[in-house]
Design an enzyme around this catalytic site. Structure first.
Site, PDB file in Angstrom:
ATOM      1  N   HIS A  24      -0.959   7.881  -5.513  1.00 29.34           N
ATOM      2  CA  HIS A  24      -0.667   6.517  -5.974  1.00 29.34           C
ATOM      3  C   HIS A  24      -1.881   5.820  -6.613  1.00 29.34           C
ATOM      4  O   HIS A  24      -2.288   4.728  -6.242  1.00 29.34           O
ATOM      5  CB  HIS A  24       0.050   5.643  -4.934  1.00 29.34           C
ATOM      6  CG  HIS A  24      -0.546   5.506  -3.567  1.00 29.34           C
ATOM      7  ND1 HIS A  24      -1.825   5.099  -3.336  1.00 29.34           N
ATOM      8  CD2 HIS A  24       0.009   5.677  -2.349  1.00 29.34           C
ATOM      9  CE1 HIS A  24      -2.024   5.036  -2.050  1.00 29.34           C
ATOM     10  NE2 HIS A  24      -0.951   5.397  -1.423  1.00 29.34           N
ATOM     11  N   HIS A  78       4.023   6.762  11.162  1.00 29.11           N
ATOM     12  CA  HIS A  78       3.890   5.962   9.937  1.00 29.11           C
ATOM     13  C   HIS A  78       4.980   6.401   8.965  1.00 29.11           C
ATOM     14  O   HIS A  78       5.225   7.594   8.806  1.00 29.11           O
ATOM     15  CB  HIS A  78       2.492   6.216   9.364  1.00 29.11           C
ATOM     16  CG  HIS A  78       2.187   5.530   8.072  1.00 29.11           C
ATOM     17  ND1 HIS A  78       2.750   4.336   7.706  1.00 29.11           N
ATOM     18  CD2 HIS A  78       1.352   5.873   7.058  1.00 29.11           C
ATOM     19  CE1 HIS A  78       2.264   3.978   6.521  1.00 29.11           C
ATOM     20  NE2 HIS A  78       1.434   4.902   6.100  1.00 29.11           N
ATOM     21  N   GLU A  80       5.188   5.789   5.563  1.00 24.96           N
ATOM     22  CA  GLU A  80       4.913   6.081   4.152  1.00 24.96           C
ATOM     23  C   GLU A  80       5.351   7.519   3.870  1.00 24.96           C
ATOM     24  O   GLU A  80       5.211   8.421   4.700  1.00 24.96           O
ATOM     25  CB  GLU A  80       3.435   5.860   3.800  1.00 24.96           C
ATOM     26  CG  GLU A  80       3.244   5.866   2.293  1.00 24.96           C
ATOM     27  CD  GLU A  80       1.906   5.298   1.810  1.00 24.96           C
ATOM     28  OE1 GLU A  80       1.019   5.018   2.636  1.00 24.96           O
ATOM     29  OE2 GLU A  80       1.756   5.152   0.579  1.00 24.96           O
ATOM     30  N   ASP A  82       4.521  10.167   2.360  1.00 20.89           N
ATOM     31  CA  ASP A  82       3.734  11.395   2.494  1.00 20.89           C
ATOM     32  C   ASP A  82       3.854  11.961   3.916  1.00 20.89           C
ATOM     33  O   ASP A  82       3.587  13.136   4.146  1.00 20.89           O
ATOM     34  CB  ASP A  82       2.266  11.190   2.099  1.00 20.89           C
ATOM     35  CG  ASP A  82       1.631   9.952   2.689  1.00 20.89           C
ATOM     36  OD1 ASP A  82       2.345   8.976   2.978  1.00 20.89           O
ATOM     37  OD2 ASP A  82       0.396   9.950   2.862  1.00 20.89           O
ATOM     38  N   HIS A 145      -1.953   2.189   8.224  1.00 17.10           N
ATOM     39  CA  HIS A 145      -2.169   1.620   6.918  1.00 17.10           C
ATOM     40  C   HIS A 145      -1.056   0.678   6.453  1.00 17.10           C
ATOM     41  O   HIS A 145      -1.239  -0.106   5.519  1.00 17.10           O
ATOM     42  CB  HIS A 145      -2.326   2.827   5.967  1.00 17.10           C
ATOM     43  CG  HIS A 145      -2.089   2.695   4.551  1.00 17.10           C
ATOM     44  ND1 HIS A 145      -1.218   3.452   3.828  1.00 17.10           N
ATOM     45  CD2 HIS A 145      -2.666   1.843   3.657  1.00 17.10           C
ATOM     46  CE1 HIS A 145      -1.264   3.122   2.568  1.00 17.10           C
ATOM     47  NE2 HIS A 145      -2.116   2.170   2.428  1.00 17.10           N
ATOM     48  N   ASP A 164      -3.022   7.731   9.338  1.00 17.07           N
ATOM     49  CA  ASP A 164      -3.898   7.579   8.167  1.00 17.07           C
ATOM     50  C   ASP A 164      -5.361   7.289   8.531  1.00 17.07           C
ATOM     51  O   ASP A 164      -6.275   7.663   7.779  1.00 17.07           O
ATOM     52  CB  ASP A 164      -3.390   6.431   7.285  1.00 17.07           C
ATOM     53  CG  ASP A 164      -2.280   6.858   6.338  1.00 17.07           C
ATOM     54  OD1 ASP A 164      -2.170   8.063   6.048  1.00 17.07           O
ATOM     55  OD2 ASP A 164      -1.534   5.980   5.888  1.00 17.07           O
ATOM     56  N   TYR A 192     -11.912   7.879   0.847  1.00 15.77           N
ATOM     57  CA  TYR A 192     -10.609   7.529   1.437  1.00 15.77           C
ATOM     58  C   TYR A 192     -10.663   6.126   2.025  1.00 15.77           C
ATOM     59  O   TYR A 192      -9.794   5.288   1.780  1.00 15.77           O
ATOM     60  CB  TYR A 192     -10.309   8.572   2.517  1.00 15.77           C
ATOM     61  CG  TYR A 192      -9.001   8.443   3.234  1.00 15.77           C
ATOM     62  CD1 TYR A 192      -7.893   9.191   2.835  1.00 15.77           C
ATOM     63  CD2 TYR A 192      -8.856   7.612   4.331  1.00 15.77           C
ATOM     64  CE1 TYR A 192      -6.687   9.102   3.516  1.00 15.77           C
ATOM     65  CE2 TYR A 192      -7.666   7.511   5.013  1.00 15.77           C
ATOM     66  CZ  TYR A 192      -6.585   8.258   4.597  1.00 15.77           C
ATOM     67  OH  TYR A 192      -5.396   8.167   5.278  1.00 15.77           O
ATOM     68  N   HIS A 225      -4.343  13.243   7.352  1.00 19.22           N
ATOM     69  CA  HIS A 225      -4.849  13.841   6.106  1.00 19.22           C
ATOM     70  C   HIS A 225      -6.199  14.490   6.383  1.00 19.22           C
ATOM     71  O   HIS A 225      -7.056  13.893   7.065  1.00 19.22           O
ATOM     72  CB  HIS A 225      -5.075  12.782   5.030  1.00 19.22           C
ATOM     73  CG  HIS A 225      -3.825  12.096   4.565  1.00 19.22           C
ATOM     74  ND1 HIS A 225      -2.844  12.733   3.844  1.00 19.22           N
ATOM     75  CD2 HIS A 225      -3.409  10.816   4.707  1.00 19.22           C
ATOM     76  CE1 HIS A 225      -1.883  11.876   3.564  1.00 19.22           C
ATOM     77  NE2 HIS A 225      -2.191  10.704   4.078  1.00 19.22           N
TER      78      HIS A 225
END
Ligand code: FEO
Length: 395
Positions: A24, A78, A80, A82, A145, A164, A192, A225
């Site tokens: 993104h 989370h 999101e 991903d 996040h 995250d 990051y 990640h």
């Protein structure tokens, strides 16, 4: 890549996305990973899933250890995509699994994937889920996040799974911090943080303090990640405390773009003034440097000087893109200076200052504008501008 053991009964079942280069808008030069963890006890729990285009690989990894029907619990730290976009596929196969998330996670799951997620059970800070010998403890972490975010702590194994937080967009063969190049790892952790977590700095400081006050021992930090911090988990926690506190060096970033070289000359003179004032400088031309790298350099700088030519009465488009990005991230405690060139009407410097002030940035004034090509005396003014900012940094 096969599953990887964190501790007996705790496996990484995620995927490595070697070739993602745009997350993104964040340029991910070293790719990324989407980490999911399978914990096998009397009950079997899956913590998070992966991006949907990798769902087959996630299923293969889980199947190396168990059949999906045997999964009892799925934890959604989370929403999101991903981390959650494989969930609709996984829940069809893991037919017996109960799903747990925060309340805001449940709301977001329904909004992303539909009413079938009405069955999600919600947890809040301090709630626990027994797996047998092991216990999952939940800690809400709103805005780290997204509003729904939470951490899962595996009590007996002392593993924090903070989704995250503490992550890196870093694809590698090694799954642990002691298996990869330490400098590259910290560079990606910094990038990051700068590009994703900068707006939430006060929340990060508070959340780390909250975890410290809980007195929970941490053997590993297993984010969603990049690699897992097992050699020295305190290293990344300490780095987050530094970054979120706004710790900065005697450093300035001069960032600019140019049409016919005038703003380039001005930027070099501003940088020379800063250097002569004893300040470490990074001179970065937009269109040659990603916004991702510019904001990473800004993380530990005390000042930023931004230069733009005027194009059709406005700042140059690449400068507009940079300022849109950085004012959204809102790095705190920096001094912002602006300079630029124009042909007849001007407008770039005025526009930049307006954007910066609207974002609440501390703007150093006066600014500098030069018509057409900077003369020797104009460059002297730019040099002095750099020196003045250097004095302000040192004050
Ligand atoms: Fe890695 Fe906020 O998702």
């Amino acid at each position: 890549m096969n599953t990887v053991v964190l501790k007996e009964g705790v496996n990484w079942v995620g995927v490595v996305d070697w070739n993602i280069r745009d997350f993104h808008g964040y340029i991910t030069k070293r790719g990324s990973t989407y980490n999911a963890y399978l914990i096998s006890d009397e009950k079997i729990a899956l913590v998070d899933t992966v991006k949907s285009n990798f769902s087959d690989e996630l299923i293969d990894h889980i199947t190396e250890l168990t059949s999906l029907e045997k999964i009892d619990y799925i934890i959604v730290n989370h929403v999101e995509m991903d981390h959650s976009s494989s969930l609709p596929i996984i829940t069809k196969l893991a037919k017996n699994a109960k799903i747990f998330s925060s309340q805001r996670g449940k709301d977001a799951l329904i909004e992303h994937y539909g009413a079938e997620f009405n069955r999600v059970e919600t947890v809040k800070t301090g709630d626990e889920l027994k797996l047998g010998k092991r216990t999952l403890r939940f800690l809400e972490a709103p805005m780290l996040h997204w509003p729904d975010s939470m951490f899962t702590y595996l009590v007996e194994d002392k593993i924090l799974m903070p989704n995250d937080a503490f992550g890196q967009h870093f694809a590698s063969c090694g799954r642990f911090d002691d298996e990869v190049d330490g400098c590259a790892l910290m560079e990606e952790a910094r990038t990051y943080y700068a590009n994703i977590l900068t707006p939430f700095a006060p929340l990060i400081t508070r959340k780390i303090q909250e975890v410290a006050q809980m007195g929970i021992p941490i053997d590993m930090v297993a984010p969603s990640h990049g690699v897992i911090w097992r050699k020295d988990p305190q290293k990344i926690i300490g780095a987050y405390l530094d970054w979120s506190s706004g710790a900065a060096k005697q450093k300035a970033v001069v960032v600019f773009d140019t049409m016919w070289g005038s703003t380039d000359k001005m930027a070099r003179a501003v940088a020379d003034g800063l250097i002569s004032g004893g300040i470490e400088v990074k001179l970065l031309k937009l269109r040659a440097t990603d916004n991702t790298d510019v904001v990473t350099e800004i993380l530990d700088a005390k000042a930023v000087a931004v230069g733009s030519p005027t194009l059709n009465g406005q700042m140059f488009p690449s400068v507009g893109s940079f300022l849109t990005y950085v004012t959204g991230l809102k790095p705190k405690g920096k001094i912002w200076g602006f300079f630029g060139s124009y042909g007849w009407g001007g407008g770039a410097v005025r526009g930049m200052v307006e954007m910066a002030k609207k974002a609440g940035f501390e703007v150093y004034e006066p600014t500098i504008e030069v018509r057409y090509v900077p003369a020797k005396e104009d460059l002297k003014k730019c040099f002095d501008f750099g020196q003045q900012i250097a004095q302000k940094i040192k004050a």
